[in-house]
Design an enzyme around this catalytic site. Structure first.
Site, PDB file in Angstrom:
ATOM      1  N   GLN A 174      40.382  33.963  38.354  1.00  0.00           N
ATOM      2  CA  GLN A 174      40.899  35.011  37.467  1.00  0.00           C
ATOM      3  C   GLN A 174      42.423  35.085  37.483  1.00  0.00           C
ATOM      4  O   GLN A 174      43.001  35.759  36.634  1.00  0.00           O
ATOM      5  CB  GLN A 174      40.332  36.387  37.867  1.00  0.00           C
TER       6      GLN A 174
ATOM      7  N   CYS B 226      28.345  39.079  38.670  1.00  0.00           N
ATOM      8  CA  CYS B 226      28.247  38.149  39.817  1.00  0.00           C
ATOM      9  C   CYS B 226      28.977  38.690  41.033  1.00  0.00           C
ATOM     10  O   CYS B 226      29.607  37.924  41.784  1.00  0.00           O
ATOM     11  CB  CYS B 226      28.767  36.765  39.461  1.00  0.00           C
TER      12      CYS B 226
ATOM     13  N   HIS C 226      33.307  37.026  44.202  1.00  0.00           N
ATOM     14  CA  HIS C 226      32.317  36.575  43.216  1.00  0.00           C
ATOM     15  C   HIS C 226      31.261  35.770  43.966  1.00  0.00           C
ATOM     16  O   HIS C 226      31.563  35.152  44.992  1.00  0.00           O
ATOM     17  CB  HIS C 226      33.053  35.682  42.207  1.00  0.00           C
TER      18      HIS C 226
ATOM     19  N   ASP D  63      40.416  31.624  45.725  1.00  0.00           N
ATOM     20  CA  ASP D  63      39.649  31.577  44.483  1.00  0.00           C
ATOM     21  C   ASP D  63      40.543  32.155  43.397  1.00  0.00           C
ATOM     22  O   ASP D  63      40.747  33.374  43.319  1.00  0.00           O
ATOM     23  CB  ASP D  63      38.361  32.395  44.645  1.00  0.00           C
TER      24      ASP D  63
END
Ligand code: 7TS
Length: 410
Positions: free
Chosen positions: A205, A367, A125, A202
């Site tokens: 999600q 994104c 992203h 990250d």
């Protein structure tokens, strides 16, 4: 479908799911952008402002002490949820984006120099790409990328091409917001550490949708956003190992993050408060704690398996539509989201038409522009599920798409 979840009962907890859009009951399939909020989370915010509103960490009156205790308790709940060693490793921020920027500014500028490598992947992203571009440009570091293969998985052999000693940080998504791919972050962390690199995961999600254990992954940093996991906007989390947070310089300076200030210099507060400058999103942070309690009650294993069933069903049904191109790996290797295109149709056209049936899905580059470029497309449609979605809603999506296709074709 084999599931322990009582989805009909769960749906009762989400008032917005009864909303009508153009006369149809809302079918909300844009959960990767943000999740809906259960009544309990909404009422925690309401209750805080009605009864306890006060700033934290600065006063001795009863309301402020209650606010402080609840805000600190929310940090403990987050620590428990991702199995951090303790709540000192949990920094509350605005969102995952701010958390990555904090690491890039604070840790990055102290530890990354000319010729060092920051290893990313082609499926990141923009939030896990642009801050590293800024850092690399500023300090003269190099960005390297693990490529994505034709089935939407990472080419892990690309990691082996890295030169030991140059790698400073590996920053990788655990669950791609476009392909849905679940990446083997534990093995990537092992590889990173063997090469003297730290690893940032990250988890924007993944934390909302899968059981995640930071000690098992052995990541150095993890970031995620509260608003994607039932909590209000303005809540995000940075997890970092205690020794790293202690060593890092502050990101923002101001109130709350200091222990002692003189005109010319200051001493920093203990972690995590050293990284929470100024008045924070207090009610929202407390509500993040309530969101976590809700998720724990439903059970992250149950959420993961239920979403697996949904994505299997969605891919099976969508595959029957003529002219559809579905991106990403088979259901076994992905989370509960699917991006696709319909040949000869623009994604925005389709998403706008679906809105007339009350169906909310995302159209655009999500994104992840470099990933779209890699796939040879500019934009795509994306349906992303949460544990309150149903097979009937997937049927409505498929019916909607078929009707729109027919309508445009005639
Ligand atoms: N990382 C990933 C993997 C994401 O999917 C997102 C948001 C972020 C970071 C940034 O989160 P934020 O809360 O700081 O904005 N993803 C999306 C999306 O897919 N559609 O809208 C936001």
């Amino acid at each position: 479908m084999i599931t322990d979840l009582n989805v009909e009962l769960i749906r009762e907890d989400f008032p917005i799911l009864k909303r009508k859009v153009h006369g149809n009951t809302l079918v909300y399939l844009d959960n990767a952008a943000t999740s809906q909020k259960p009544a309990r989370v909404i009422s925690v915010i309401n209750e805080f402002y009605r009864n306890h509103n006060a700033n934290v960490h600065r006063s001795v009156y009863q309301m402020s002490e209650i606010a402080t205790a609840r805000y600190e308790d929310a940090h403990k709940k987050v620590a428990r949820f991702i199995n951090a060693r303790n709540e000192k490793e949990i920094v509350f921020l605005k969102n995952a984006t701010e958390a990555i920027n904090l690491v890039a500014y604070s840790w990055g500028r102290q530890n990354v120099g000319p010729g060092d490598v920051i290893l990313l992947t082609e499926m990141e992203h923009h939030s896990n790409l642009v801050p590293w571009q800024l850092l690399a440009q500023e300090v003269g570091a190099d960005l390297e990328f693990i490529s994505v293969d034709d089935s939407g998985l990472l080419n892990l052999d690309d990691m082996k091409k890295q030169t030991k000693g140059r790698m400073k940080l590996t920053a990788v998504t655990q669950l791609s917001n476009m392909l849905g791919t679940i990446n083997p972050v534990k093995s990537i962390a092992e590889f990173a550490h063997e090469n003297d690199s730290l690893i940032l995961v990250d988890a924007a999600q993944s934390v909302p949708n899968l059981p995640v254990d930071v000690q098992e992954i052995n990541c150095d940093f993890m970031v995620f956003s509260g608003h994607k996991m039932l909590a209000p906007n303005g809540t995000g989390v940075l997890y970092a190992k205690e020794e790293l947070l202690k060593e890092m310089r502050p990101f923002l300076g101001g109130g709350n993050m200091i222990r002692e200030v003189t005109l010319r210099e200051s001493k920093w507060n203990d972690i995590p408060w050293k990284f929470e400058a100024g008045t924070q999103a207090i009610a929202e942070g407390i509500a993040l704690g309530a969101a976590i309690e809700y998720l724990e009650k439903v059970g992250m294993e149950a959420i993961k398996s239920y979403e697996r069933c949904l994505i299997e069903y969605a891919i099976e049904r969508l595959s029957d539509i003529q002219g559809i191109v579905i991106y990403g790996p088979p259901p076994k290797q992905r989370g509960g989201l699917v991006s696709f295109n319909l040949t000869d149709f623009h994604p925005h056209e389709i998403a706008a038409a679906l809105d007339y049936f009350g169906i909310a899905i995302r159209a655009g580059h999500h994104c992840a522009q470099p990933l779209h470029e890699k796939l040879g497309i500019n934009t795509s449609l994306r349906a992303s599920f949460y544990f309150y979605n149903t097979r009937e809603e997937i049927d409505k999506l498929v019916e909607g798409l078929s009707k729109i296709k027919k309508g445009f074709e005639t």
